[in-house]
Design an enzyme around this catalytic site. Structure first.
Site, PDB file in Angstrom:
ATOM      1  N   HIS A   1       4.953 -33.288 -11.859  1.00  0.00           N
ATOM      2  CA  HIS A   1       5.842 -32.773 -12.914  1.00  0.00           C
ATOM      3  C   HIS A   1       6.620 -33.838 -13.676  1.00  0.00           C
ATOM      4  O   HIS A   1       7.249 -33.542 -14.673  1.00  0.00           O
ATOM      5  CB  HIS A   1       6.837 -31.754 -12.324  1.00  0.00           C
ATOM      6  CG  HIS A   1       7.985 -32.399 -11.606  1.00  0.00           C
ATOM      7  ND1 HIS A   1       7.892 -32.864 -10.323  1.00  0.00           N
ATOM      8  CD2 HIS A   1       9.244 -32.675 -12.004  1.00  0.00           C
ATOM      9  CE1 HIS A   1       9.041 -33.388  -9.943  1.00  0.00           C
ATOM     10  NE2 HIS A   1       9.897 -33.304 -10.951  1.00  0.00           N
TER      11      HIS A   1
HETATM   12  C1  UD1 Z   1      14.160 -31.794 -13.827  1.00  0.00           C
HETATM   13  C2  UD1 Z   1      14.847 -33.073 -13.371  1.00  0.00           C
HETATM   14  C3  UD1 Z   1      13.991 -33.751 -12.309  1.00  0.00           C
HETATM   15  C4  UD1 Z   1      13.652 -32.789 -11.177  1.00  0.00           C
HETATM   16  C5  UD1 Z   1      13.022 -31.541 -11.767  1.00  0.00           C
HETATM   17  C6  UD1 Z   1      12.698 -30.522 -10.704  1.00  0.00           C
HETATM   18  C7  UD1 Z   1      16.124 -34.091 -15.202  1.00  0.00           C
HETATM   19  C8  UD1 Z   1      16.212 -35.253 -16.134  1.00  0.00           C
HETATM   20  N1  UD1 Z   1      14.997 -34.017 -14.452  1.00  0.00           N
HETATM   21  O1  UD1 Z   1      12.939 -32.166 -14.431  1.00  0.00           O
HETATM   22  O2  UD1 Z   1      14.723 -34.834 -11.771  1.00  0.00           O
HETATM   23  O3  UD1 Z   1      12.745 -33.420 -10.290  1.00  0.00           O
HETATM   24  O4  UD1 Z   1      13.935 -30.956 -12.712  1.00  0.00           O
HETATM   25  O5  UD1 Z   1      11.835 -29.539 -11.186  1.00  0.00           O
HETATM   26  O6  UD1 Z   1      17.048 -33.317 -15.135  1.00  0.00           O
HETATM   27  N2  UD1 Z   1      10.638 -25.547 -18.275  1.00  0.00           N
HETATM   28  C9  UD1 Z   1      10.246 -24.242 -18.267  1.00  0.00           C
HETATM   29  N3  UD1 Z   1      10.946 -23.351 -17.504  1.00  0.00           N
HETATM   30  C10 UD1 Z   1      12.023 -23.699 -16.765  1.00  0.00           C
HETATM   31  C11 UD1 Z   1      12.429 -25.032 -16.787  1.00  0.00           C
HETATM   32  C12 UD1 Z   1      11.735 -25.956 -17.531  1.00  0.00           C
HETATM   33  O7  UD1 Z   1       9.289 -23.875 -18.918  1.00  0.00           O
HETATM   34  O8  UD1 Z   1      12.614 -22.839 -16.082  1.00  0.00           O
HETATM   35  C13 UD1 Z   1       9.856 -26.540 -19.058  1.00  0.00           C
HETATM   36  C14 UD1 Z   1      10.390 -26.758 -20.467  1.00  0.00           C
HETATM   37  O9  UD1 Z   1       9.326 -26.999 -21.307  1.00  0.00           O
HETATM   38  C15 UD1 Z   1      11.228 -28.013 -20.313  1.00  0.00           C
HETATM   39  C16 UD1 Z   1      10.402 -28.789 -19.298  1.00  0.00           C
HETATM   40  O10 UD1 Z   1       9.899 -27.795 -18.412  1.00  0.00           O
HETATM   41  O11 UD1 Z   1      11.396 -28.710 -21.516  1.00  0.00           O
HETATM   42  C17 UD1 Z   1      11.187 -29.817 -18.538  1.00  0.00           C
HETATM   43  O12 UD1 Z   1      12.331 -29.192 -17.908  1.00  0.00           O
HETATM   44  P1  UD1 Z   1      13.643 -30.074 -17.582  1.00  0.00           P
HETATM   45  O13 UD1 Z   1      14.622 -29.269 -16.835  1.00  0.00           O
HETATM   46  O14 UD1 Z   1      14.106 -30.737 -18.834  1.00  0.00           O
HETATM   47  O15 UD1 Z   1      13.087 -31.237 -16.661  1.00  0.00           O
HETATM   48  P2  UD1 Z   1      12.151 -31.153 -15.369  1.00  0.00           P
HETATM   49  O16 UD1 Z   1      10.864 -31.825 -15.683  1.00  0.00           O
HETATM   50  O17 UD1 Z   1      12.098 -29.807 -14.768  1.00  0.00           O
END
Ligand code: UD1
Length: 379
Positions: free
Chosen positions: A219
């Protein structure tokens, strides 16, 4: 009675928060009151609600519903909304976990009011500031009044950054208390592993035979957003299933599922989805991931939490990153850093398949980190 305002937002933080909430409920309810704030960083049911349900984490008192956005916009929105909640609740401490944007926002909002900040999972470093998480954790550590490191490496990193380790109060942000206490995720794995096995049907529903599959998770943005790396990792997955006949189960983060069609070459995309030995499934709940970890042959991951849980269950781990914060896992020969290198990944798989003799000394504490942390917050 001390009032703690706990800030969570991303999947691993719900899991970590469960350990502290449970310790407060079971042992410290006369001394500690907890208010939970969910920033809304993760919002899909499979990324959020399912963890609250399974681990019986109290429903958040606030949900700030910030959702996804660029780092700056997401963090700024959280800081603004958190400030109002902290001012309204007037807690004795703000408690944050790990290294996500929710952690950073909580740290900045609290320390500018100021309210003393508690950082659980302090001191970890990848020494790679291209990772947003590295920036988040460095800032958070240097704003904290109480820091709890899960490993000795974490404690040594803080000492290396000039922390003068204090263990006797009074503590302030300028004279913080620094404690090495073990890992609260280990507390949870011990606590939930049996009930997870009795409740989860993940092995049956995916026709997985214990000991005969690899659990893989991907991820991190540096893997998902870089077509070269993503193609290399998925080529490795396909070749390992072809060369060794092993199955791979891949619970996919929404970020990753969104980019496969865009970043994998058309041939690799087609081959992956036509490969009966690669089982792509939705993000797993905590109980399901525990069962998948406990029963797999090996783990392949770019997650920090999954690396540790592999170790808790005595499974070797192929690390799909250029470095790791959990250096002890590699030093003990239980993990190999392979980055996104096709040959390194295949060699590591072969190495772990052929060499079964490994020791997993206790490097993550004794499963009582949450109680220790609560006692220190009580003072
Ligand atoms: C975040 C944390 C990472 C952690 C991870 C656990 C930061 C910088 N990173 O990364 O350290 O390991 O969480 O999962 O905070 N999205 C969805 N649904 C959701 C959440 C996210 O579709 O419920 C998608 C969206 O397109 C979003 C992308 O995932 O833009 C990334 O989500 P984000 O929370 O920004 O970062 P993670 O990669 O989840």
């Amino acid at each position: 009675m001390k009032k703690i305002l706990t800030i969570v937002g991303a999947r691993p933080q719900f899991i970590k928060a469960a350990a502290i909430s449970r310790a407060i409920k079971n042992s410290f309810s006369a001394q500690l009151q907890e208010i939970i704030v969910h920033t809304g960083q993760h919002y899909d049911d499979t990324m959020s609600q399912v963890f609250f349900d399974e681990m019986q984490i109290p429903k958040p008192d606030y949900n700030l519903t910030v959702g996804s956005a660029s780092h700056a916009v997401q963090t700024a929105l959280m800081i603004e909304k958190l400030e109002s909640v902290i001012l309204k609740e007037k807690p004795d401490f703000v408690l944050v976990y790990g290294d996500t944007n929710s952690t950073l926002a909580g740290a900045v909002a609290a320390s500018k009011i100021p309210v003393p900040l508690v950082h659980i999972e302090a001191g970890l470093r990848s020494f790679n500031k291209k990772m947003p998480e590295e920036i988040n954790r460095i800032v958070c550590d240097h704003l904290s009044t109480l820091l709890f490191t899960p490993t000795l490496a974490g404690l040594n990193n803080l000492i290396g950054e000039g922390f003068n380790v204090q263990t006797k109060p009074p503590f302030t942000a300028d004279r913080p208390g620094v404690f090495h206490c073990g890992d609260i995720m280990y507390d949870n794995s011990l606590y939930f592993s049996e009930v997870a096995e009795s409740k989860s049907v993940i092995l049956k529903s995916n026709d997985l035979e214990p000991g005969h599959y690899i659990l893989c998770t991907i991820h991190r943005d540096f893997n998902t957003d870089d077509p070269l790396r993503l193609n290399s990792i998925f080529t490795a997955l396909n070749q390992i299933t072809a060369d060794f006949g092993v199955e791979i189960v891949l619970p996919l983060h929404p970020r990753t599922s969104g980019v496969l069609i865009k970043h994998l070459s058309p041939e690799l995309y087609k081959a992956t989805f036509a490969n009966p030995k690669i089982k792509i499934i939705p993000p797993a709940s905590f109980f399901d991931i525990l069962v998948l970890e406990k029963n797999c042959k090996m783990v392949m991951t770019d997650s920090g939490g999954v690396q540790k849980e592999a170790y808790f269950f005595k499974k070797p781990v192929i690390i799909l990153r250029p470095e790791t914060e959990w250096v002890e896992i590699v030093e003990n020969g239980c993990g190999i850093i392979c980055n996104a290198d096709l040959n390194k990944i295949k060699d590591a798989f072969q190495h772990f398949s052929e060499n079964q003799n490994r020791n997993y000394p206790s490097i993550f504490g004794n499963g009582n980190a949450a109680e220790f942390i609560c006692r220190k917050m009580i003072g």
